[in-house]
Motif scaffolding. Structure first.
Motif, PDB file in Angstrom:
ATOM      1  N   UNK A   1       0.801  -1.280  -0.529  1.00 31.55           N
ATOM      2  CA  UNK A   1       0.130   0.177  -0.112  1.00 31.55           C
ATOM      3  C   UNK A   1       0.569   1.197  -0.070  1.00 31.55           C
ATOM      4  N   UNK A   2       1.976   0.894  -0.618  1.00 32.48           N
ATOM      5  CA  UNK A   2       2.964   2.363  -0.015  1.00 32.48           C
ATOM      6  C   UNK A   2       2.229   3.510  -1.458  1.00 32.48           C
ATOM      7  N   UNK A   3       1.846   2.346  -2.488  1.00 34.40           N
ATOM      8  CA  UNK A   3       1.864   3.600  -3.016  1.00 34.40           C
ATOM      9  C   UNK A   3       0.649   4.379  -3.300  1.00 34.40           C
ATOM     10  N   UNK A   4      -0.587   4.330  -1.902  1.00 32.48           N
ATOM     11  CA  UNK A   4      -1.280   5.028  -1.383  1.00 32.48           C
ATOM     12  C   UNK A   4      -0.744   6.760  -0.897  1.00 32.48           C
ATOM     13  N   UNK A   5       0.737   6.389  -0.072  1.00 26.80           N
ATOM     14  CA  UNK A   5       0.503   7.495   0.126  1.00 26.80           C
ATOM     15  C   UNK A   5       2.136   8.420  -0.703  1.00 26.80           C
ATOM     16  N   UNK A   6       1.817   9.146  -0.915  1.00 30.28           N
ATOM     17  CA  UNK A   6       2.652   9.800  -1.681  1.00 30.28           C
ATOM     18  C   UNK A   6       3.807   9.803  -1.005  1.00 30.28           C
ATOM     19  N   UNK A   7       4.028  10.963   1.194  1.00 26.41           N
ATOM     20  CA  UNK A   7       4.355  11.260   1.027  1.00 26.41           C
ATOM     21  C   UNK A   7       5.763  10.896   2.697  1.00 26.41           C
ATOM     22  N   UNK A   8       4.895   8.704   2.245  1.00 26.86           N
ATOM     23  CA  UNK A   8       5.448   8.292   3.321  1.00 26.86           C
ATOM     24  C   UNK A   8       6.597   8.331   2.889  1.00 26.86           C
ATOM     25  N   UNK A   9       8.099   8.414   2.275  1.00 24.59           N
ATOM     26  CA  UNK A   9       9.021   8.517   2.672  1.00 24.59           C
ATOM     27  C   UNK A   9       9.753   9.442   3.290  1.00 24.59           C
ATOM     28  N   UNK A  55      11.291   2.591  -0.810  1.00 28.33           N
ATOM     29  CA  UNK A  55      11.049   3.744  -0.447  1.00 28.33           C
ATOM     30  C   UNK A  55      11.189   5.351  -0.336  1.00 28.33           C
ATOM     31  N   UNK A  56      12.238   5.163   0.727  1.00 26.61           N
ATOM     32  CA  UNK A  56      12.958   6.543   1.065  1.00 26.61           C
ATOM     33  C   UNK A  56      14.490   6.633   0.210  1.00 26.61           C
ATOM     34  N   UNK A  57      14.454   5.499  -0.402  1.00 30.17           N
ATOM     35  CA  UNK A  57      15.370   5.750  -1.711  1.00 30.17           C
ATOM     36  C   UNK A  57      15.164   6.264  -2.951  1.00 30.17           C
ATOM     37  N   UNK A  58      13.715   6.412  -3.143  1.00 28.66           N
ATOM     38  CA  UNK A  58      13.430   6.421  -4.540  1.00 28.66           C
ATOM     39  C   UNK A  58      12.729   7.801  -4.937  1.00 28.66           C
ATOM     40  N   UNK A  59      12.163   8.405  -3.057  1.00 26.90           N
ATOM     41  CA  UNK A  59      11.885   9.689  -3.367  1.00 26.90           C
ATOM     42  C   UNK A  59      12.496  10.600  -3.441  1.00 26.90           C
ATOM     43  N   UNK A  60      12.120  11.866  -4.079  1.00 26.95           N
ATOM     44  CA  UNK A  60      13.084  12.913  -4.850  1.00 26.95           C
ATOM     45  C   UNK A  60      13.482  13.857  -3.643  1.00 26.95           C
ATOM     46  N   UNK A  61      12.420  13.959  -2.443  1.00 31.05           N
ATOM     47  CA  UNK A  61      13.426  14.906  -1.409  1.00 31.05           C
ATOM     48  C   UNK A  61      13.424  14.034  -0.735  1.00 31.05           C
ATOM     49  N   UNK A  62      14.463  12.906  -0.500  1.00 28.01           N
ATOM     50  CA  UNK A  62      14.862  12.186   0.361  1.00 28.01           C
ATOM     51  C   UNK A  62      16.505  11.177  -0.058  1.00 28.01           C
ATOM     52  N   UNK A  63      15.881  11.262  -1.425  1.00 28.90           N
ATOM     53  CA  UNK A  63      16.900  10.271  -2.018  1.00 28.90           C
ATOM     54  C   UNK A  63      18.829  10.910  -2.108  1.00 28.90           C
ATOM     55  N   UNK A  64      18.908  12.637  -1.802  1.00 27.80           N
ATOM     56  CA  UNK A  64      20.257  13.052  -1.348  1.00 27.80           C
ATOM     57  C   UNK A  64      20.393  12.119   0.726  1.00 27.80           C
ATOM     58  N   UNK A  65      19.634  12.514   1.022  1.00 28.88           N
ATOM     59  CA  UNK A  65      19.449  12.369   1.997  1.00 28.88           C
ATOM     60  C   UNK A  65      20.395  11.060   2.486  1.00 28.88           C
TER      61      UNK A  65
END
Length: 250
Positions: A1-9, A55-65
Motif C-alpha cells: 500500500x506504499x503507493x497510496x502514501x506519496x509522502x511516506x518517504x 521507498x526513501x531511496x526512490x523519493x526525490x526529497x529524501x534520496x540525497x539525504x
C-alpha cells in the motif's frame, strides 16, 4: 500500500527514531549471514524494513539525504552472501531493489557514491550466481552506471575493471544459451553497446564479444523486441567497423 502514501518517504525519514529502527532490523541479522543460518521468517522481516528504505531511496526529497547518511552501506553485506537458499536469495533481491531505486533516476551523485563504495564487484557477484531475477536487477544497475559518463570512464579506466565486467557478461551470455531470458539478454546487450562507446573498450570487444550474439538462432528470442534488436545491430556494426559510428537500423 506504499503507493497510496506519496509522502511516506519524507515521513519515514523525518520522524525521529524510524530510520534508526529500520537500520537496527538490518544489523540484527548480520550474525546470521556467516555461517549462513538465515530463516525465512528473519528474511521476510528484514526485507519489510528494506522495502521501506527503498521507498526513501526512490523519493526525490529524501534520496540525497539517504546517500549522505551512507545508508546503502548497511545493505552491502547482504550482497556479499553466496548462499542460494530462498531466504538469502530474497534478501539479495530486495537489497538490489533499493540500489536499483537509486539508479533509476539519472543522477551523477548517485553514481559517484556507488562507485566510491565499490558496488560493481557486489553486482558482478550476483550476476554470476544469483537467480534470473537477481541477475536481471544487478545487470540493470551496472547498465545504469555505464550509461553515466562517470561510470563508463570508471569501468574502462583499467583493463582489470573492463575485463572483470566483460568476463561476467560473457559467462551470462553462455548461460542464456541453456536458460534463455529475454529481459536479461536485453540488459546485457545494452551494457555491451554502452561499453562500445569507449574507444579502448570497443577495440577489446572486437576480440572478446561473445560469438553467440552473432548467432541468429540464439538471438531469435528478440524477434518481438524491436529496440533490443536495434541495439544488437548497432553493437555488431560498431564492433565490426571499430570506429564507433555504428547507427541503428531504420
Amino acid at each position: 500500500k506504499r503507493e497510496q502514501f506519496p509522502d511516506l518517504a519524507p515521513f519515514l525519514w523525518h520522524t525521529p527514531g524510524v530510520v534508526a529502527a529500520l537500520l537496527q532490523e538490518i544489523v540484527a541479522i548480520y550474525s546470521l549471514l556467516s555461517p549462513p543460518s538465515l530463516t525465512a521468517h528473519a528474511s521476510n522481516r528484514v526485507c519489510n524494513a528494506l522495502a521501506l528504505l527503498q521507498c526513501v531511496a526512490s523519493h526525490h526529497d529524501t534520496r540525497s539525504l539517504f546517500l549522505q547518511a551512507h545508508v546503502p552501506l548497511f545493505l552491502y553485506p547482504f550482497l556479499n552472501t553466496v548462499s542460494k537458499t530462498r531466504p538469502f536469495e530474497y534478501l539479495r533481491l530486495t537489497s538490489l531493489g533499493v540500489i536499483g531505486a537509486l539508479v533509476k533516476v539519472d543522477d551523477t551523485d548517485v553514481i559517484n557514491f556507488l562507485l566510491s563504495t565499490e558496488i560493481i564487484p557486489l553486482c558482478l557477484r550476483t550476476m554470476e550466481m544469483g537467480s534470473e531475477l537477481s541477475k536481471t536487477v544487478a545487470t540493470f544497475i551496472v547498465q545504469k552506471i555505464l550509461l553515466d559518463e562517470t561510470g563508463l570512464n570508471y569501468i574502462c579506466a583499467t583493463a582489470e575493471r573492463f575485463f572483470a565486467v566483460g568476463a561476467v557478461l560473457q559467462n551470462m551470455v553462455n548461460t542464456l544459451a541453456e536458460q534463455p531470458s529475454v529481459r536479461l539478454l536485453k540488459h546485457i546487450i545494452r551494457c555491451y553497446l554502452r561499453l562500445s562507446d569507449n574507444p579502448r573498450a570497443r577495440e577489446a570487444l572486437r576480440q572478446c564479444l561473445p560469438e553467440l550474439l552473432r548467432d541468429a538462432n540464439f538471438t531469435a528470442c528478440l524477434k518481438d523486441d524491436r529496440i533490443t534488436r536495434q541495439w544488437l545491430a548497432q553493437l555488431l556494426q560498431t564492433v565490426n567497423t571499430g570506429d564507433g559510428s555504428g547507427a541503428p537500423p531504420p
